[in-house]
Design a protein around this motif. Structure first.
Motif, PDB file in Angstrom:
ATOM      1  N   SER A 188      -9.248  -3.869  -0.903  1.00  0.00           N
ATOM      2  CA  SER A 188      -8.472  -2.778  -0.289  1.00  0.00           C
ATOM      3  C   SER A 188      -8.426  -1.554  -1.190  1.00  0.00           C
ATOM      4  CB  SER A 188      -7.052  -3.245   0.023  1.00  0.00           C
ATOM      5  OG  SER A 188      -7.059  -4.268   0.985  1.00  0.00           O
TER       6      SER A 188
ATOM      7  N   SER B 179     -11.765   0.233  -1.232  1.00  0.00           N
ATOM      8  CA  SER B 179     -11.989   0.882   0.072  1.00  0.00           C
ATOM      9  C   SER B 179     -11.216   2.185   0.164  1.00  0.00           C
ATOM     10  CB  SER B 179     -11.573  -0.049   1.212  1.00  0.00           C
ATOM     11  OG  SER B 179     -12.345  -1.227   1.203  1.00  0.00           O
TER      12      SER B 179
ATOM     13  N   GLY C 278     -11.620  -1.941   5.538  1.00  0.00           N
ATOM     14  CA  GLY C 278     -12.259  -0.998   4.630  1.00  0.00           C
ATOM     15  C   GLY C 278     -13.388  -0.234   5.300  1.00  0.00           C
TER      16      GLY C 278
END
Length: 707
Positions: free
Chosen positions: A27, A30, A59
């Motif tokens: 996460s 991303s 993502g």
């Protein structure tokens, strides 16, 4: 056995922690835009928990790759409701509302998050009706659901529906109440908004600011100021700016200035508002002071400062600022380019105009018919009629403004035949001429001496084009007859007018009387003008000119005395010319402080000699002073248009047309002189005066001495 279960539990916990860490890492990468690194992290996992799958799918959606996100979603060994909600939300983030709805419909189960996401998606796409239908279908709603739907109705301008929903909301938080206040204020329902404001238990700085803004938007600045003064929360930059905008929107610039000075921080938007306010009041120096003192500027700052210059006639300053804007690397906005185009037309700054045209082409703005009309006007005013016609011909579908622009262009250049041809083409194209079209074609007939054609158009306005003659059409017709020497007929047109004659009508008659030496009607027209526009020097000057041409210097002196008594000042004549993207302005006799005074004087001496050899004899009737002949001749040779032409001869290479602009009508003597200058120097000279264009070449003028 107990030991085995303990080992398995520890292994599961460790694996869970590892996967949680990896999910967090995926996460994080991303969100930083490093989706490839996030994918490597995901691929490196031996055991991929559902959270890791959800993170990588999310993502890809967040990084604008919905195709790869869906591919991974389909590969997931198992999915939970978080996975499905992530799919729906991901499509919505990528503005793929149909795909989001398809995913929503195929969900094995839905919760309030699923429904709210879908409602929010429709709201974001402006599909408020679909959002509303889905909202009322929801099996359960939470506070977020109500707020999302409510915000959608507010944004869609459905304030009445929003108010009904607001009253139904089980919980009215600060955000919802503040939005309701803003929506009501935008509709002018300030008192209703105030009731909500007063009934709120908790208010934040945004709430106070919204209410203050509402009062400012509805011209109730004083009430807004009282609220501003009693505001308990610390005022934000937005609050201060909102109060300031209330003053500027109401045109109360003096109070705005005082308030602006007291602001602890002056954000860009506040400075922009003051520039606009000062600009509209004509206080250009104050506007520029604010501009110069700004630590940072945005595109709007440059736009409003350029617009202020353009609107108040500071064309040179507007061009200088546009150049500064380019040097600072600021990309000009569309409104800035349009303002500068207008300035280029006013100053006949062809080089700058071409640059702006290039900007518009690069930004693909030139395909717009409005832009085309502005471009055409700019080229027409710069004397580039061929270029204006090229812009016109590019468009298959032309609106009435484009037709008007090209007809007006031909009119200003005295090309009556061409104007009439385009006028007839316009009718065949199915575009109905309007009031402006008829003014343009009547002007074209006037400037080209097409009297019979013009009268026919004027008399058939109502029957053919359903346009009732306005004062402008009468003015054109009077001018047309007057130029042709049909003064008595022009007077009859005035006497038959269905509307009250204004200054333009009597001014047209007076101008014709000057040309054809009709002192009797000139005095009638001048008397009317003195009544309508007592501070306008034009009628005094024209009447003086007629008297001077007849040697009635006593009358001239009396008129000048009246002007002094009534404090009527003659507007000074000036001419300008663009050399290497710089505009040089001249006034009568105004080269004494010019850095190239000596060189300009030499050019004047040289051309004077050539003119004498060509048989030029100064027409001293254009000098409105009872002085000796030598002084009169010297007065004529120093007229501003002659000085600008001399500078063009000095600075521009052979083969390049000399383009001069004059703010008043060119005098008869200068017209004769410039015709001869074009012949003896073998140069093309294009002069735009207050009325029209004169193209001088080989000793002749395009107006055929009919102007």
């Amino acid at each position: 056995m107990k030991r085995v279960r303990l080992i398995l539990h520890r292994t599961y916990c460790t694996a869970t922690r590892v996967n949680l860490n990896h999910s967090f890492q995926i996460s994080r990468l991303s969100k930083l835009g490093q989706i490839n690194e996030a994918r490597k992290c995901f691929d490196s996992l031996r055991f991929k928990a559902i959270g890791s799958w959800n993170s990588i799918v999310s993502g890809y959606f967040a990084n604008g790759n919905p195709k790869e996100a869906r591919k991974l979603f389909d590969e997931m060994p198992e999915r939970n409701i978080v996975s499905w909600n992530g799919l729906v939300s991901g499509y919505i983030k990528n503005r793929m509302i149909n795909e989001a709805r398809e995913a929503f419909e195929t969900m094995p189960e839905r919760n309030v998050v699923s429904w709210t996401a879908m409602v929010k998606g429709y709201v974001q796409e402006g599909m408020v009706d679909e959002a509303e239908f889905l909202f009322w279908t929801m099996p359960e709603k939470n506070e977020v659901s109500w707020t999302v739907m409510f915000g959608g109705l507010i944004d869609d301008g459905r304030v009445d529906d929003a108010r009904k929903l607001y009253d139904m909301m089980p919980v009215k938080d600060v955000v919802a109440s503040t939005n309701m206040i803003g929506g009501l204020c935008r509709e002018g329902r300030v008192d209703e908004a105030r009731e909500i404001f007063d009934g709120m238990r908790d208010r934040n700085v945004v709430t106070w600011t919204s209410m203050i803004t509402g009062y400012g938007q509805n011209n109730r600045v004083d009430v807004g100021r009282k609220l501003f003064e009693v505001m308990p929360e610390k005022k934000s930059e937005v609050t201060w700016t909102s109060m300031l905008l209330g003053y500027t929107l109401s045109g109360r610039v003096e109070e705005a200035e005082e308030f602006f000075e007291s602001m602890p921080v002056k954000p860009v938007i506040a400075c922009n508002a003051m520039i606009v306010g000062f600009g509209e009041q004509g206080e250009i120096e104050k506007a520029r002071k604010v501009f110069d003192e700004m630590e940072e500027r945005d595109n709007v700052t440059w736009k409003v400062m350029i617009k202020a210059y353009e609107r108040k006639g500071f064309e040179l300053e507007a061009l200088d600022l546009f150049g500064e804007m380019q040097r600072d690397g600021v990309k000009p906005s569309f409104p800035s380019l349009i303002s500068v185009l207008s300035v280029c037309g006013s100053l006949a700054s062809l080089q700058h105009g071409r640059e702006v045209h290039a900007h518009l082409v690069r930004c693909q703005f030139d395909v717009d018919v409005y832009v085309a009309s502005v471009l055409m006007t700019m080229y027409v005013k710069c004397g580039e009629l061929v270029k204006a016609k090229l812009v016109f011909d590019r468009f298959g579908s032309k609106d009435v403004i484009m037709w008007n622009s090209i007809i007006s262009g031909y009119a200003s250049h005295g090309l009556g035949e061409e104007a009439l041809k385009v006028f007839n083409e316009m009718a065949l194209s199915g575009t109905m001429p309007n009031k402006v079209t008829l003014i343009a074609i009547l002007t074209a007939c006037s400037y080209a001496g097409k009297v019979e054609e013009g009268i026919e158009i004027f008399e058939s306005m109502e029957s053919r084009f359903c346009v009732e003659p306005a004062v402008e059409h009468y003015s054109c017709t009077v001018d047309m007859l007057g130029r042709a020497g049909r003064i008595d007929e022009a007077m009859k047109v005035i006497e038959s007018m269905t509307v009250k004659p204004d200054a333009t009508v009597w001014g047209s008659l007076l101008g014709a009387c000057r040309t054809h030496s009709r002192l009797d009607l000139a005095e009638v027209a001048a008397k009317k003008l003195f009544e309508i526009e007592p501070e306008n020097a034009g009628p005094y000057v024209l009447l003086s000119s007629i008297n001077a041409s007849r040697g009635k210097w006593g009358n001239v002196a009396e008129l000048r005395k009246t002007m002094r008594t009534k404090n009527v000042n003659k507007f000074p004549g000036s001419s300008w010319i663009e050399i290497e993207k710089k505009v040089h302005m001249f006034t009568r006799g105004g080269i004494r402080n010019h850095p190239e005074e000596e060189m300009i004087s030499m050019v004047l001496e040289k051309t004077d000699g050539l003119l004498r050899e060509a048989g030029y004899s100064p027409d001293c009737s254009n000098v409105l002073h009872d002085v000796d002949e030598e002084e009169k001749v010297d007065n004529l040779r120093c007229h501003s248009e002659r000085l600008a032409v001399a500078y063009g001869l000095l600075k521009l290479p052979e083969g390049v047309p000399i383009r001069v602009i004059k703010n008043l009508r060119v005098c008869g003597d200068c017209h004769v002189a410039i015709k001869l200058i074009s012949k003896v120097t073998e140069r093309e000279i294009i002069l735009r005066d207050a009325n029209r264009f004169h193209h001088f070449k080989n000793g002749e003028c395009s107006c055929r001495d009919y102007w």
